[in-house]
Design a protein around this motif. Structure first.
Motif, PDB file in Angstrom:
ATOM      1  N   ALA A 329      57.064  18.971   3.406  1.00 22.47           N
ATOM      2  CA  ALA A 329      58.509  19.038   3.112  1.00 22.47           C
ATOM      3  C   ALA A 329      58.825  18.758   1.640  1.00 22.47           C
ATOM      4  O   ALA A 329      59.994  18.702   1.255  1.00 22.47           O
ATOM      5  CB  ALA A 329      59.277  18.078   4.008  1.00 22.47           C
ATOM      6  N   PHE A 330      57.796  18.580   0.809  1.00 25.28           N
ATOM      7  CA  PHE A 330      58.055  18.467  -0.638  1.00 25.28           C
ATOM      8  C   PHE A 330      58.863  19.692  -1.061  1.00 25.28           C
ATOM      9  O   PHE A 330      58.558  20.822  -0.659  1.00 25.28           O
ATOM     10  CB  PHE A 330      56.738  18.467  -1.425  1.00 25.28           C
ATOM     11  CG  PHE A 330      56.205  17.090  -1.703  1.00 25.28           C
ATOM     12  CD1 PHE A 330      56.691  16.362  -2.782  1.00 25.28           C
ATOM     13  CD2 PHE A 330      55.225  16.536  -0.895  1.00 25.28           C
ATOM     14  CE1 PHE A 330      56.205  15.090  -3.047  1.00 25.28           C
ATOM     15  CE2 PHE A 330      54.737  15.259  -1.153  1.00 25.28           C
ATOM     16  CZ  PHE A 330      55.228  14.541  -2.233  1.00 25.28           C
ATOM     17  N   HIS A 331      59.871  19.494  -1.885  1.00 22.53           N
ATOM     18  CA  HIS A 331      60.744  20.601  -2.299  1.00 22.53           C
ATOM     19  C   HIS A 331      61.464  20.196  -3.566  1.00 22.53           C
ATOM     20  O   HIS A 331      61.465  19.012  -3.949  1.00 22.53           O
ATOM     21  CB  HIS A 331      61.788  20.850  -1.204  1.00 22.53           C
ATOM     22  CG  HIS A 331      62.689  19.656  -1.094  1.00 22.53           C
ATOM     23  ND1 HIS A 331      62.323  18.522  -0.413  1.00 22.53           N
ATOM     24  CD2 HIS A 331      63.895  19.389  -1.667  1.00 22.53           C
ATOM     25  CE1 HIS A 331      63.264  17.612  -0.545  1.00 22.53           C
ATOM     26  NE2 HIS A 331      64.237  18.105  -1.310  1.00 22.53           N
ATOM     27  N   GLY A 332      62.112  21.161  -4.186  1.00 19.47           N
ATOM     28  CA  GLY A 332      62.905  20.826  -5.368  1.00 19.47           C
ATOM     29  C   GLY A 332      63.713  22.026  -5.801  1.00 19.47           C
ATOM     30  O   GLY A 332      63.661  23.094  -5.169  1.00 19.47           O
ATOM     31  N   GLY A 333      64.443  21.861  -6.884  1.00 16.10           N
ATOM     32  CA  GLY A 333      65.290  22.941  -7.402  1.00 16.10           C
ATOM     33  C   GLY A 333      64.657  23.487  -8.674  1.00 16.10           C
ATOM     34  O   GLY A 333      64.399  22.743  -9.623  1.00 16.10           O
ATOM     35  N   CYS A 334      64.398  24.818  -8.689  1.00 17.87           N
ATOM     36  CA  CYS A 334      63.820  25.443  -9.884  1.00 17.87           C
ATOM     37  C   CYS A 334      64.865  25.480 -11.011  1.00 17.87           C
ATOM     38  O   CYS A 334      66.066  25.351 -10.749  1.00 17.87           O
ATOM     39  CB  CYS A 334      63.390  26.873  -9.561  1.00 17.87           C
ATOM     40  SG  CYS A 334      62.132  26.927  -8.271  1.00 17.87           S
ATOM     41  N   ASP A 335      64.384  25.700 -12.236  1.00 15.28           N
ATOM     42  CA  ASP A 335      65.295  25.754 -13.392  1.00 15.28           C
ATOM     43  C   ASP A 335      66.403  26.796 -13.181  1.00 15.28           C
ATOM     44  O   ASP A 335      66.113  27.913 -12.732  1.00 15.28           O
ATOM     45  CB  ASP A 335      64.530  26.182 -14.656  1.00 15.28           C
ATOM     46  CG  ASP A 335      63.733  25.027 -15.238  1.00 15.28           C
ATOM     47  OD1 ASP A 335      63.294  24.157 -14.469  1.00 15.28           O
ATOM     48  OD2 ASP A 335      63.561  25.005 -16.474  1.00 15.28           O
ATOM     49  N   VAL A 336      67.611  26.407 -13.501  1.00 13.29           N
ATOM     50  CA  VAL A 336      68.694  27.394 -13.545  1.00 13.29           C
ATOM     51  C   VAL A 336      68.505  28.162 -14.851  1.00 13.29           C
ATOM     52  O   VAL A 336      68.352  27.574 -15.923  1.00 13.29           O
ATOM     53  CB  VAL A 336      70.077  26.697 -13.517  1.00 13.29           C
ATOM     54  CG1 VAL A 336      71.207  27.689 -13.763  1.00 13.29           C
ATOM     55  CG2 VAL A 336      70.275  25.983 -12.175  1.00 13.29           C
ATOM     56  N   LYS A 337      68.450  29.500 -14.736  1.00 11.26           N
ATOM     57  CA  LYS A 337      68.191  30.317 -15.934  1.00 11.26           C
ATOM     58  C   LYS A 337      69.506  30.811 -16.546  1.00 11.26           C
ATOM     59  O   LYS A 337      69.615  30.976 -17.750  1.00 11.26           O
ATOM     60  CB  LYS A 337      67.323  31.531 -15.558  1.00 11.26           C
ATOM     61  CG  LYS A 337      65.969  31.158 -14.960  1.00 11.26           C
ATOM     62  CD  LYS A 337      64.986  30.962 -16.071  1.00 11.26           C
ATOM     63  CE  LYS A 337      63.749  30.345 -15.666  1.00 11.26           C
ATOM     64  NZ  LYS A 337      62.581  30.521 -15.363  1.00 11.26           N
ATOM     65  N   LYS A 338      70.448  31.112 -15.688  1.00  5.58           N
ATOM     66  CA  LYS A 338      71.731  31.647 -16.150  1.00  5.58           C
ATOM     67  C   LYS A 338      72.819  31.150 -15.209  1.00  5.58           C
ATOM     68  O   LYS A 338      72.634  31.174 -13.987  1.00  5.58           O
ATOM     69  CB  LYS A 338      71.684  33.174 -16.048  1.00  5.58           C
ATOM     70  CG  LYS A 338      72.158  33.912 -17.274  1.00  5.58           C
ATOM     71  CD  LYS A 338      72.172  35.370 -16.941  1.00  5.58           C
ATOM     72  CE  LYS A 338      72.004  36.229 -18.175  1.00  5.58           C
ATOM     73  NZ  LYS A 338      72.088  37.624 -17.805  1.00  5.58           N
ATOM     74  N   GLY A 339      73.907  30.691 -15.779  1.00 12.14           N
ATOM     75  CA  GLY A 339      75.016  30.245 -14.933  1.00 12.14           C
ATOM     76  C   GLY A 339      74.912  28.759 -14.622  1.00 12.14           C
ATOM     77  O   GLY A 339      74.243  27.993 -15.325  1.00 12.14           O
ATOM     78  N   THR A 340      75.537  28.372 -13.550  1.00  8.01           N
ATOM     79  CA  THR A 340      75.528  26.958 -13.146  1.00  8.01           C
ATOM     80  C   THR A 340      75.233  26.921 -11.649  1.00  8.01           C
ATOM     81  O   THR A 340      75.378  27.923 -10.961  1.00  8.01           O
ATOM     82  CB  THR A 340      76.903  26.314 -13.487  1.00  8.01           C
ATOM     83  OG1 THR A 340      76.894  24.945 -13.123  1.00  8.01           O
ATOM     84  CG2 THR A 340      78.053  26.995 -12.766  1.00  8.01           C
ATOM     85  N   LYS A 341      74.772  25.788 -11.169  1.00  6.91           N
ATOM     86  CA  LYS A 341      74.423  25.691  -9.744  1.00  6.91           C
ATOM     87  C   LYS A 341      75.066  24.441  -9.157  1.00  6.91           C
ATOM     88  O   LYS A 341      74.879  23.340  -9.687  1.00  6.91           O
ATOM     89  CB  LYS A 341      72.894  25.623  -9.609  1.00  6.91           C
ATOM     90  CG  LYS A 341      72.380  25.356  -8.193  1.00  6.91           C
ATOM     91  CD  LYS A 341      70.857  25.267  -8.179  1.00  6.91           C
ATOM     92  CE  LYS A 341      70.281  24.815  -6.874  1.00  6.91           C
ATOM     93  NZ  LYS A 341      68.847  24.506  -6.977  1.00  6.91           N
TER      94      LYS A 341
END
Ligand code: AKG
Ligand code: FE2
Length: 367
Positions: A329-341
């Motif tokens: 269940a290891f997980h994460g958020g990848c880099d935002v390249k464009k825009g906002t999240k």
């Protein structure tokens, strides 16, 4: 004489066994059993060192019968990856739930939230005040000063939204979460506040576990600590913590569309345990999603209104409480390249709130 004492002790032990056999509660009839002090062995046999303790245990059950009436945690598995089924979450609309992996079970539901609900959550978070996110046991400020951004574990801002009984929007979302997770409503109501997170370009969260892994290798025995949501203790990110996270399920909502990047990545999902262990021991830092995101197979693309849920723990097959941590269940958020999240996290923690002062089975060594 010595022999006699030995024989007596043996006879005493046999008596004790019989005593415990007779006196022990009928576990098969318990809905769920908490074993806060680890009195019971895996086979649920009486395991008390002496009669007094056996008696104490009995009193514990007599006088605190509520401990015997937990409602089960719910754990459901997909038949296979991409399995899909209809789910009734709101009147007049059928949603589809799709499995993205089996270990851990990860489910995805599009349009779980309406656009208005997403906007409402963002506005409430802004009104609450967004502040730099932290990471359990780490000091992000030091990391930001001393490392290049891609090495920093988490770059984002966040706010906590507390659940109010009179908040109709949030309450209706909680109804849907109950249906999605199939968990008893009690666990939903007693869980943590909603965490709203915002990432700008370059923002990310390297792969991590949402729950505390008790065998965490930093000299600290987390098993001895209470679950954070059960205490008022302050988590001091610099000095370690006074509590641990006991997050059984994560439900994550995407609150906007991201122009590019920002996927949620599960680098080890559906890997065999031994492969996870090998990868984690190796030289490549698979948890660094700024570097490794491209190679991860199981990634969820943000889409406004979409929800994903997954299990961070198995259910303990003996007592229905918090079971072993699922490393996949290891997980994460990848880099935002464009825009906002913008996302919101809702963590369903266990055991339920009224048992906050009792350690859960998860605390017990070698469980
Ligand atoms: O940003 C994401 O997609 C994942 C966020 C996350 O894992 C967290 O906030 O705990
Ligand atoms: Fe997370």
């Amino acid at each position: 004489m010595l022999l006699m004492i030995g024989q007596l002790a043996e006879a005493g032990r046999r008596n004790l066994d019989r005593y415990c056999e007779i006196r022990k509660p009928d576990y098969s009839k318990l809905f769920l059993l908490e074993d806060p002090w680890g009195y019971l062995d895996k086979n649920l046999k009486c395991n008390f060192p002496d009669i007094d303790e056996c008696f104490e245990m009995e009193q514990f059950f007599d006088y605190k019968p509520q401990y015997r009436r937990y409602e089960h945690l719910t754990y459901y598995l997909p038949l296979n990856v991409d399995a899909t089924t209809d789910i009734d979450l709101v009147r007049g609309k059928t949603h589809q739930i799709t499995a993205r992996s089996v270990v851990p079970p990860i489910y995805e539901v599009e349009d779980f939230l309406t656009d208005e609900e997403c906007d409402y959550i963002i506005e409430r978070a802004k009104a609450e005040g967004m502040a730099q996110s932290g990471v359990f046991g780490e000091d992000i400020n030091i990391e930001l000063q001393s490392k290049p951004p891609e090495e920093v574990s988490r770059i984002s801002d966040q706010a906590w939204l507390y659940l109010h009984e009179d908040d109709k929007v949030i309450n209706s979302i909680m109804d849907r979460i109950t249906k999605l997770t199939k968990m008893p409503r009690k666990y939903i109501d007693d869980s943590e506040a909603i965490q709203v997170v915002n990432y700008g370009v370059g923002g990310h969260y390297h792969a991590h576990m949402d729950t505390t892994r008790p065998e965490f290798d930093d000299d600290k025995d987390y098993r001895a600590l209470p679950c954070c949501y059960q205490t008022k203790c302050e988590i001091d990110l610099n000095l370690g913590s006074c509590c641990k996270n006991c997050r059984y399920i994560t439900v994550l909502f995407y609150l906007n569309d991201v122009e590019e990047g920002g996927e949620t990545a599960f680098p080890f999902a559906d890997f065999r345990q031994r492969d996870v262990d090998d990868l984690r021991k190796g030289k490549i830092d698979y948890l660094n999603l700024s570097k490794y995101c491209k190679k991860v197979h199981i990634k969820v693309k943000p889409k406004k209104g979409k929800a994903i849920m997954w299990y961070n723990h198995e259910k303990d097959s003996h007592n229905g409480l918090l079971g072993p941590v699922i490393d996949q269940a290891f997980h994460g958020g990848c880099d935002v390249k464009k825009g906002t999240k913008w996302i919101a996290n809702f963590w369903i923690s266990a055991p339920p709130f009224e048992h906050r002062n009792k350690p859960s089975v998860f605390n017990i060594k070698n469980n």
